[in-house]
Write a protein that holds these residues in place. Structure first.
Motif, PDB file in Angstrom:
ATOM      1  N   SER A   1       0.836  -1.205   0.000  1.00  0.00           N
ATOM      2  CA  SER A   1       0.000   0.000   0.000  1.00  0.00           C
ATOM      3  C   SER A   1       0.870   1.255   0.000  1.00  0.00           C
ATOM      4  CB  SER A   1      -0.935   0.015   1.209  1.00  0.00           C
ATOM      5  OG  SER A   1      -0.202   0.137   2.417  1.00  0.00           O
ATOM      6  N   GLU A   2       0.532   2.164  -0.894  1.00  0.00           N
ATOM      7  CA  GLU A   2       1.180   3.477  -0.978  1.00  0.00           C
ATOM      8  C   GLU A   2       0.112   4.513  -1.273  1.00  0.00           C
ATOM      9  OE1 GLU A   2       4.380   3.721  -3.752  1.00  0.00           O
ATOM     10  OE2 GLU A   2       5.431   1.972  -2.960  1.00  0.00           O
ATOM     11  N   THR A   3       0.342   5.734  -0.811  1.00  0.00           N
ATOM     12  CA  THR A   3      -0.606   6.811  -1.025  1.00  0.00           C
ATOM     13  C   THR A   3       0.132   8.065  -1.467  1.00  0.00           C
ATOM     14  OG1 THR A   3      -1.973   5.921   0.767  1.00  0.00           O
ATOM     15  CG2 THR A   3      -2.488   8.128  -0.002  1.00  0.00           C
ATOM     16  N   TYR A   4      -0.463   8.775  -2.421  1.00  0.00           N
ATOM     17  CA  TYR A   4       0.065  10.055  -2.884  1.00  0.00           C
ATOM     18  C   TYR A   4      -1.010  11.121  -2.652  1.00  0.00           C
ATOM     19  CZ  TYR A   4       3.758   7.477  -5.346  1.00  0.00           C
ATOM     20  OH  TYR A   4       4.825   6.666  -5.659  1.00  0.00           O
ATOM     21  N   HIS A   5      -0.697  12.122  -1.831  1.00  0.00           N
ATOM     22  CA  HIS A   5      -1.630  13.213  -1.552  1.00  0.00           C
ATOM     23  C   HIS A   5      -1.092  14.504  -2.174  1.00  0.00           C
ATOM     24  CE1 HIS A   5      -4.318  11.155   1.240  1.00  0.00           C
ATOM     25  NE2 HIS A   5      -3.265  10.622   1.828  1.00  0.00           N
ATOM     26  N   MET A   6      -1.934  15.191  -2.919  1.00  0.00           N
ATOM     27  CA  MET A   6      -1.531  16.474  -3.475  1.00  0.00           C
ATOM     28  C   MET A   6      -1.327  17.480  -2.341  1.00  0.00           C
ATOM     29  SD  MET A   6      -3.533  18.948  -6.163  1.00  0.00           S
ATOM     30  CE  MET A   6      -3.364  17.761  -7.500  1.00  0.00           C
ATOM     31  N   MET A   7      -0.263  18.265  -2.453  1.00  0.00           N
ATOM     32  CA  MET A   7       0.066  19.239  -1.422  1.00  0.00           C
ATOM     33  C   MET A   7      -0.399  20.628  -1.852  1.00  0.00           C
ATOM     34  SD  MET A   7       3.923  17.887  -0.528  1.00  0.00           S
ATOM     35  CE  MET A   7       4.108  18.880   0.947  1.00  0.00           C
ATOM     36  N   SER A   8      -0.754  21.444  -0.880  1.00  0.00           N
ATOM     37  CA  SER A   8      -1.163  22.816  -1.143  1.00  0.00           C
ATOM     38  C   SER A   8       0.067  23.661  -1.485  1.00  0.00           C
ATOM     39  CB  SER A   8      -1.880  23.380   0.086  1.00  0.00           C
ATOM     40  OG  SER A   8      -1.005  23.404   1.198  1.00  0.00           O
ATOM     41  N   PRO A   9      -0.127  24.878  -2.015  1.00  0.00           N
ATOM     42  CA  PRO A   9       1.029  25.710  -2.398  1.00  0.00           C
ATOM     43  C   PRO A   9       2.006  26.000  -1.273  1.00  0.00           C
ATOM     44  CG  PRO A   9      -0.972  26.563  -3.406  1.00  0.00           C
ATOM     45  CD  PRO A   9      -1.404  25.470  -2.466  1.00  0.00           C
ATOM     46  N   ASP A  10       1.552  25.938  -0.011  1.00  0.00           N
ATOM     47  CA  ASP A  10       2.481  26.169   1.103  1.00  0.00           C
ATOM     48  C   ASP A  10       3.161  24.880   1.542  1.00  0.00           C
ATOM     49  OD1 ASP A  10       0.386  24.859   2.251  1.00  0.00           O
ATOM     50  OD2 ASP A  10      -0.004  26.356   3.809  1.00  0.00           O
ATOM     51  N   HIS A  11       3.041  23.825   0.698  1.00  0.00           N
ATOM     52  CA  HIS A  11       3.734  22.547   0.914  1.00  0.00           C
ATOM     53  C   HIS A  11       3.245  21.807   2.152  1.00  0.00           C
ATOM     54  CE1 HIS A  11       7.385  24.145  -1.579  1.00  0.00           C
ATOM     55  NE2 HIS A  11       6.259  24.038  -2.278  1.00  0.00           N
ATOM     56  N   THR A  12       1.984  22.005   2.482  1.00  0.00           N
ATOM     57  CA  THR A  12       1.389  21.238   3.560  1.00  0.00           C
ATOM     58  C   THR A  12       0.276  20.385   2.980  1.00  0.00           C
ATOM     59  OG1 THR A  12      -0.220  22.975   4.078  1.00  0.00           O
ATOM     60  CG2 THR A  12       1.881  23.028   5.248  1.00  0.00           C
ATOM     61  N   THR A  13      -0.090  19.347   3.711  1.00  0.00           N
ATOM     62  CA  THR A  13      -1.147  18.437   3.265  1.00  0.00           C
ATOM     63  C   THR A  13      -2.296  18.497   4.251  1.00  0.00           C
ATOM     64  OG1 THR A  13       0.574  17.000   2.399  1.00  0.00           O
ATOM     65  CG2 THR A  13      -1.638  16.084   2.544  1.00  0.00           C
ATOM     66  N   HIS A  14      -3.402  19.100   3.820  1.00  0.00           N
ATOM     67  CA  HIS A  14      -4.605  19.118   4.643  1.00  0.00           C
ATOM     68  C   HIS A  14      -5.594  18.165   3.988  1.00  0.00           C
ATOM     69  CE1 HIS A  14      -2.968  22.520   6.823  1.00  0.00           C
ATOM     70  NE2 HIS A  14      -2.773  23.147   5.677  1.00  0.00           N
TER      71      HIS A  14
END
Length: 246
Positions: free
Chosen positions: A220-233
């Motif tokens: 299992s692997e997951t890729y989450h898109m990050m916001s422009p401030d390089h954080t993941t909400h």
């Protein structure tokens, strides 16, 4: 006589588009890429891809995805720690299947290229109106030691709906041209120039962003898109991609 000689001179060729004089590829191998050869033969991958491309793009009815809801909820309820930042690019002609490429950074060769059975325009439109969750599932074979990135074909679910398949393939020359044209772009979206002035498949569009890659296990692997401030909400992130072997 001078006029007739001038008429016999060849005319200058029309100016060419940026893709006719393709940029030299300066992308470098990933520092984390393995030197081991792929565990699946390249011939098999090409055959799978050729069969996959013969399938029509369809939007079937909603169906339940086994195990997907528990995986999504696990990542949505809390913050992610210990992930690795990757560059992810969605690109393709608007009416054709969308491609997804992951790189260690914009100056590296792609470490993973997938072709998804979803029209480019539809996926980008869905991302503009709400969250998109893509789950890619394949069968687990305990006796094999195939890495996740080397699996050749995946069942594709988009927001819980079965949406065909995703196929891994080697990066083509056209893929590398796109990556080269975007090597100075960290995040953004737009349209790229092409050789075809009137393409029936529409414009060549792209969207690029940073993704946080989280390895849950060897299956299992997951890729989450990050916001422009390089954080993941995770409650508001536009796109998350789950790779699961079941």
């Amino acid at each position: 006589m001078a006029v007739s000689q001038q008429q016999q001179q060849p005319q200058a060729p029309p100016p060419s588009s940026p893709h006719r004089h393709r940029p030299p590829i300066s992308l470098q191998p990933s520092h984390k890429s393995s030197s081991r050869p792929p565990s699946k033969p390249a011939k098999l991958l090409r055959r799978v891809r050729s069969v996959f491309r013969s399938f029509p793009i369809i939007t079937p009815a909603s169906c339940k995805m086994p195990g997907s809801h528990s995986v999504t909820r696990h990542h949505v309820d809390g913050h992610i720690h210990g992930g690795t930042r990757m560059t992810g690019t969605l690109f393709g002609y608007r009416k054709a299947r969308i491609n997804l490429a992951f790189q260690e950074n914009p100056r590296c060769l792609p470490s993973l290229v997938l072709e998804l059975a979803i029209p480019t325009g539809k996926l980008l439109q869905d991302m503009g109106t709400g969250m998109v969750r893509i789950a890619l599932e394949c069968e687990r074979h305990p006796s094999e030691k195939t890495r996740m990135a080397q699996e050749p074909i995946w069942a594709l679910y988009c927001n819980g709906r079965k949406s065909g398949y995703a196929v891994r393939r080697e990066a083509t020359e056209d893929d590398l041209v796109v990556m080269q044209l975007l090597n100075a772009v960290s995040m953004g979206a737009g349209v790229l120039p092409t050789d075809h002035g009137d393409n029936k498949e529409g414009e060549l569009t792209y969207m690029r962003a940073f993704f946080e890659r989280v390895v849950g296990s060897k299956d299992s692997e997951t890729y989450h898109m990050m916001s422009p401030d390089h954080t993941t909400h995770n409650a508001t992130t536009e796109l998350s991609i789950f790779f699961v072997r079941i």
